[in-house]
Enzyme design. Structure first.
Site, PDB file in Angstrom:
ATOM      1  N   ASP A 177       0.840  -1.191   0.000  1.00 41.69           N
ATOM      2  CA  ASP A 177       0.000   0.000   0.000  1.00 41.69           C
ATOM      3  C   ASP A 177       0.878   1.246   0.000  1.00 41.69           C
ATOM      4  O   ASP A 177       1.841   1.335   0.776  1.00 41.69           O
ATOM      5  CB  ASP A 177      -0.912   0.006   1.227  1.00 41.69           C
ATOM      6  CG  ASP A 177      -1.908   1.149   1.183  1.00 41.69           C
ATOM      7  OD1 ASP A 177      -2.933   1.007   0.495  1.00 41.69           O
ATOM      8  OD2 ASP A 177      -1.652   2.178   1.836  1.00 41.69           O
ATOM      9  N   ASN A 185      -1.965  12.877  -4.235  1.00 42.67           N
ATOM     10  CA  ASN A 185      -3.024  13.347  -5.138  1.00 42.67           C
ATOM     11  C   ASN A 185      -3.389  14.798  -4.865  1.00 42.67           C
ATOM     12  O   ASN A 185      -3.579  15.596  -5.789  1.00 42.67           O
ATOM     13  CB  ASN A 185      -4.268  12.459  -4.992  1.00 42.67           C
ATOM     14  CG  ASN A 185      -4.286  11.307  -5.994  1.00 42.67           C
ATOM     15  OD1 ASN A 185      -3.645  11.369  -7.037  1.00 42.67           O
ATOM     16  ND2 ASN A 185      -5.016  10.264  -5.664  1.00 42.67           N
ATOM     17  N   HIS A 190      -4.307  14.534  -9.796  1.00 41.91           N
ATOM     18  CA  HIS A 190      -4.512  13.132 -10.172  1.00 41.91           C
ATOM     19  C   HIS A 190      -3.552  12.678 -11.266  1.00 41.91           C
ATOM     20  O   HIS A 190      -3.201  11.489 -11.328  1.00 41.91           O
ATOM     21  CB  HIS A 190      -5.957  12.919 -10.609  1.00 41.91           C
ATOM     22  CG  HIS A 190      -6.925  12.966  -9.468  1.00 41.91           C
ATOM     23  ND1 HIS A 190      -7.013  11.974  -8.517  1.00 41.91           N
ATOM     24  CD2 HIS A 190      -7.837  13.902  -9.089  1.00 41.91           C
ATOM     25  CE1 HIS A 190      -7.930  12.265  -7.629  1.00 41.91           C
ATOM     26  NE2 HIS A 190      -8.454  13.441  -7.945  1.00 41.91           N
ATOM     27  N   ASP A 194      -1.395   9.456 -10.788  1.00 37.18           N
ATOM     28  CA  ASP A 194      -1.399   8.355 -11.763  1.00 37.18           C
ATOM     29  C   ASP A 194       0.019   7.954 -12.152  1.00 37.18           C
ATOM     30  O   ASP A 194       0.333   6.767 -12.273  1.00 37.18           O
ATOM     31  CB  ASP A 194      -2.178   8.763 -13.017  1.00 37.18           C
ATOM     32  CG  ASP A 194      -3.679   8.802 -12.788  1.00 37.18           C
ATOM     33  OD1 ASP A 194      -4.124   8.344 -11.718  1.00 37.18           O
ATOM     34  OD2 ASP A 194      -4.402   9.294 -13.679  1.00 37.18           O
ATOM     35  N   GLU A 220      -4.703   2.302  -4.320  1.00 39.92           N
ATOM     36  CA  GLU A 220      -3.234   2.360  -4.292  1.00 39.92           C
ATOM     37  C   GLU A 220      -2.641   1.097  -3.687  1.00 39.92           C
ATOM     38  O   GLU A 220      -1.506   1.101  -3.209  1.00 39.92           O
ATOM     39  CB  GLU A 220      -2.763   3.592  -3.509  1.00 39.92           C
ATOM     40  CG  GLU A 220      -3.172   3.625  -2.047  1.00 39.92           C
ATOM     41  CD  GLU A 220      -4.507   4.297  -1.815  1.00 39.92           C
ATOM     42  OE1 GLU A 220      -4.726   4.744  -0.674  1.00 39.92           O
ATOM     43  OE2 GLU A 220      -5.338   4.385  -2.747  1.00 39.92           O
TER      44      GLU A 220
END
Length: 304
Positions: A177, A185, A190, A194, A220
């Site tokens: 994680d 973010n 975003h 990404d 994630e």
């Protein structure tokens, strides 16, 4: 497009070769049936073949039969060239696996027209295969990270668990994680988030053994499956995954983004009676420990 000619008569062979070359085809020439079959079975073989029915070693009909028995990914388009014209002979040629036939002496325009038909069919077959492969990728890969998607990675856990139970071997999972991903973010947007997910997935994949698997479990989180992997090696892999992500910032536009991960590793030494859900829950519990202990660390739980 490449076309193979299989013709034992030197004059006919040369006439065909010149005609096809002048028409823009790349031509390969063989002199008997055995040579033609061998060439058509090789990687990169011509997609279209013009086969004389009567040849030494092996005739054109037998070439068709043997090729159809073991089709390549893209089937060859096979045209029989023959002086035989009776209905039963034509039927024999087509049922052997030929796609078309041309009678001798052939009309040049007719032969070229039939070659164009073959080109269209081969092109269509390749388009269908490409579309099928694209659909397979869409159905099995996560669209952002190009790792396996959740369904596929869970199926893989099930397959490896069944194999481990059959072989009485160990199976390990690592639940990964990204730490404080919401902050990434929020700070970089975003698009930045990404790119972080893509780069983390690349680093995880590069750090695994060829026979290990990684998939995006959700958001994630990533799930790593390590077959025949006991406690000591699983702990080592978990630490390697953590290090490969945290040791170098991820570059995005003008930013160097510091990223860390928490890893929960679980091993089932005795897999008998164990379910996929049990093993994933164990890895998830180990991940929760890593998060609670301050993140950027590896925690381990085993099931004996």
């Amino acid at each position: 497009m490449k076309v193979l000619i299989a013709e034992d008569d030197a004059t006919s062979r040369r006439v065909l070769e010149v005609l096809l070359q002048k028409s823009g085809y790349e031509v390969e020439v063989t002199h008997d049936g055995a040579e033609a079959l061998s060439r058509l079975r090789m990687p990169g073989a011509p997609d279209i073949a013009i086969l004389d029915w009567m040849m030494p070693e092996m005739d054109g009909v037998e070439i068709c039969r043997q090729l159809r028995a073991h089709e390549p990914t893209v089937p060859r388009y096979l045209i029989l060239l023959t002086a035989k014209g009776k209905t039963e002979e034509v039927v024999e040629g087509l049922t052997s696996g030929a796609d078309d036939y041309v009678t001798k002496p052939f009309e040049r325009k007719e032969l070229l027209a039939r070659l164009k038909v073959g080109e269209r069919i081969i092109t269509l077959q390749k388009d269908i295969i490409a579309a099928r492969e694209e659909l397979r990728i869409l159905a099995t890969q996560d669209s952002l990270t190009a790792t396996w998607n959740r369904r596929v990675i869970l199926d893989h856990v099930g397959q490896e668990l069944t194999r481990a139970q059959r072989k009485r071997s160990s199976l390990s999972l690592a639940m990964v994680d990204l730490d404080h991903f919401k902050r990434i973010n929020d700070h970089y947007g975003h698009l930045g988030g990404d790119e972080v997910l893509r780069e983390v997935s690349r680093r995880l994949s590069a750090s695994l053994r060829p026979y290990d698997a990684v998939g995006r479990f959700g958001g994630e989180e990533f799930l790593v499956v390590m077959a025949e992997c006991g406690e000591a090696e699983a702990r080592s892999v978990g630490e390697r995954l953590r290090t490969c992500v945290s040791e170098t910032p991820i570059q995005w536009e003008t930013h160097a983004i510091e990223v860390t991960i928490s890893v929960g590793v679980a091993t089932a030494g005795d897999t008998s009676g164990l379910t996929v859900e049990n093993l994933i829950r164990l890895a998830d519990d180990a991940l929760y420990r890593a998060k609670s202990a301050g993140r950027n660390r590896v925690e381990y739980l085993g099931m004996e």
